[in-house]
Design an enzyme around this catalytic site. Structure first.
Site, PDB file in Angstrom:
ATOM      1  N   LYS A  12      11.824  16.172  99.305  1.00 30.85           N
ATOM      2  CA  LYS A  12      12.424  16.226 100.688  1.00 30.85           C
ATOM      3  C   LYS A  12      12.506  14.690 101.425  1.00 30.85           C
ATOM      4  CE  LYS A  12      12.755  21.285 101.348  1.00 30.85           C
ATOM      5  NZ  LYS A  12      12.405  22.306 102.476  1.00 30.85           N
ATOM      6  N   PHE A  60      17.452  28.236 112.342  1.00 32.02           N
ATOM      7  CA  PHE A  60      17.174  26.814 111.935  1.00 32.02           C
ATOM      8  C   PHE A  60      17.946  25.882 110.779  1.00 32.02           C
ATOM      9  CE2 PHE A  60      14.860  29.712 108.872  1.00 32.02           C
ATOM     10  CZ  PHE A  60      15.530  29.143 107.767  1.00 32.02           C
ATOM     11  N   ARG A  88       7.185  27.438  92.649  1.00 32.95           N
ATOM     12  CA  ARG A  88       6.425  28.093  93.743  1.00 32.95           C
ATOM     13  C   ARG A  88       5.260  27.981  93.917  1.00 32.95           C
ATOM     14  NH1 ARG A  88      11.279  28.666  97.062  1.00 32.95           N
ATOM     15  NH2 ARG A  88       9.580  29.772  98.315  1.00 32.95           N
ATOM     16  N   THR A  94       5.966  28.217 102.446  1.00 32.16           N
ATOM     17  CA  THR A  94       6.896  27.308 103.014  1.00 32.16           C
ATOM     18  C   THR A  94       6.151  26.789 104.476  1.00 32.16           C
ATOM     19  OG1 THR A  94       8.525  29.239 102.583  1.00 32.16           O
ATOM     20  CG2 THR A  94       9.214  27.702 104.477  1.00 32.16           C
ATOM     21  N   ARG A 105       2.489  21.303  99.269  1.00 30.37           N
ATOM     22  CA  ARG A 105       2.721  21.379 100.848  1.00 30.37           C
ATOM     23  C   ARG A 105       1.613  21.381 101.576  1.00 30.37           C
ATOM     24  NH1 ARG A 105       7.746  26.022 100.269  1.00 30.37           N
ATOM     25  NH2 ARG A 105       9.430  24.546 100.576  1.00 30.37           N
ATOM     26  N   ASN A 115       8.652  20.065 105.166  1.00 27.11           N
ATOM     27  CA  ASN A 115       7.777  20.504 104.219  1.00 27.11           C
ATOM     28  C   ASN A 115       7.593  20.024 102.610  1.00 27.11           C
ATOM     29  OD1 ASN A 115       9.789  22.036 103.344  1.00 27.11           O
ATOM     30  ND2 ASN A 115       8.893  24.039 103.842  1.00 27.11           N
ATOM     31  N   HIS A 118      11.292  21.242  97.784  1.00 38.31           N
ATOM     32  CA  HIS A 118      12.173  22.644  97.825  1.00 38.31           C
ATOM     33  C   HIS A 118      11.985  22.917  96.343  1.00 38.31           C
ATOM     34  CE1 HIS A 118      15.704  25.288  97.575  1.00 38.31           C
ATOM     35  NE2 HIS A 118      15.745  24.789  96.318  1.00 38.31           N
TER      36      HIS A 118
HETATM   37  P1  IDP Z   1      11.328  27.789 100.943  1.00 39.22           P
HETATM   38  O1  IDP Z   1      11.859  26.393 100.896  1.00 39.22           O
HETATM   39  O2  IDP Z   1       9.812  27.999 100.782  1.00 39.22           O
HETATM   40  O3  IDP Z   1      11.976  28.681  99.799  1.00 39.22           O
HETATM   41  P2  IDP Z   1      13.016  29.042 102.664  1.00 39.22           P
HETATM   42  O4  IDP Z   1      12.800  30.493 103.547  1.00 39.22           O
HETATM   43  O5  IDP Z   1      14.086  29.281 101.662  1.00 39.22           O
HETATM   44  O6  IDP Z   1      11.654  28.443 102.291  1.00 39.22           O
HETATM   45  O7  IDP Z   1      13.796  28.010 103.841  1.00 39.22           O
HETATM   46  C1  IDP Z   1      14.608  26.887 103.346  1.00 39.22           C
HETATM   47  C2  IDP Z   1      13.765  25.626 104.244  1.00 39.22           C
HETATM   48  O8  IDP Z   1      14.174  26.007 105.437  1.00 39.22           O
HETATM   49  C3  IDP Z   1      12.172  25.775 104.251  1.00 39.22           C
HETATM   50  O9  IDP Z   1      11.862  24.921 102.969  1.00 39.22           O
HETATM   51  C4  IDP Z   1      12.225  24.793 105.550  1.00 39.22           C
HETATM   52  O10 IDP Z   1      12.492  23.420 105.119  1.00 39.22           O
HETATM   53  C5  IDP Z   1      13.141  25.323 106.372  1.00 39.22           C
HETATM   54  N1  IDP Z   1      12.876  26.492 107.234  1.00 39.22           N
HETATM   55  C6  IDP Z   1      12.597  27.796 106.773  1.00 39.22           C
HETATM   56  N2  IDP Z   1      11.956  28.377 107.838  1.00 39.22           N
HETATM   57  C7  IDP Z   1      12.129  27.694 108.856  1.00 39.22           C
HETATM   58  C8  IDP Z   1      11.669  28.078 110.247  1.00 39.22           C
HETATM   59  O11 IDP Z   1      11.340  29.099 110.543  1.00 39.22           O
HETATM   60  N3  IDP Z   1      11.995  26.974 111.059  1.00 39.22           N
HETATM   61  C9  IDP Z   1      12.452  25.818 110.640  1.00 39.22           C
HETATM   62  N4  IDP Z   1      12.667  25.403 109.279  1.00 39.22           N
HETATM   63  C10 IDP Z   1      12.604  26.472 108.403  1.00 39.22           C
HETATM   64 MG    MG Z   2      14.109  29.269  99.579  1.00 40.57          MG
END
Ligand code: IDP
Ligand code: MG
Length: 141
Positions: A12, A60, A88, A94, A105, A115, A118
């Site tokens: 990212k 978000f 993962r 996350t 991460r 973070n 992806h």
């Molecule tokens: P993941 O990347 O671990 O699969 P997801 O829940 O699919 O997590 O969320 C996608 C992306 O959205 C996250 O990697 C992060 O960059 C962002 N994100 C997730 N939850 C939040 C939040 O509560 N606040 C702000 N950004 C978030």
């Molecule tokens: Mg995801």
């Protein structure tokens, strides 16, 4: 019999800005992932909205798509046995506050949004996400 699986990962914009591309790609190789294809590019906010369409209703979403279009990213198609689950695990949670020691991460993420990486979360999302960044001929091997 070994069944190889493919997954899509993205370094990212925050991790690119931190000069972490090399370290993160080294983690993929050290952990047995084959790099099938890789490209560095920038995506527009509109493209980020298409990629993260499953999160369109989340609070978000706008901030996430601003972030993902804020600078260069590196997209990679990775292959190994159990690639989706193993990536993962290597990524970590996350929210970096919950990420285990030794994960990407834990090392590179600065917040739940910024973070660093992806990774596809299931077979169907991996198919969609691989085809979002790579054409069939690029993955034909
Ligand atoms: P993941 O990347 O671990 O699969 P997801 O829940 O699919 O997590 O969320 C996608 C992306 O959205 C996250 O990697 C992060 O960059 C962002 N994100 C997730 N939850 C939040 C939040 O509560 N606040 C702000 N950004 C978030
Ligand atoms: Mg995801």
């Amino acid at each position: 019999m070994k069944t190889l699986q493919r997954t899509l990962t993205i370094v990212k914009p925050d991790a690119v800005r931190k000069h972490a591309i090399g370290d993160i790609i080294e983690q993929f190789e050290k952990n047995g992932f084959q790099i099938l294809c890789m490209k560095m590019l920038e995506i527009s906010k509109h493209q980020a909205e298409q990629f993260y369409a499953v999160h369109a209703s989340k609070p978000f979403f706008s901030s996430l798509t601003d972030f993902m279009s804020s600078g260069p990213i590196v997209a990679l198609a990775l292959e190994k046995e159990d690639a989706i689950a193993d990536l993962r695990k290597l990524m970590g949670a996350t929210n970096p506050a919950n990420a285990e020691e030794g994960t990407i991460r834990k090392k590179w993420a600065t917040s739940i949004e910024n973070n660093a990486i992806h990774g596809s979360d299931a077979d169907d999302t991996a198919r969609f996400e691989l085809s979002f960044f790579f054409a069939g001929y690029e993955l034909a091997q």
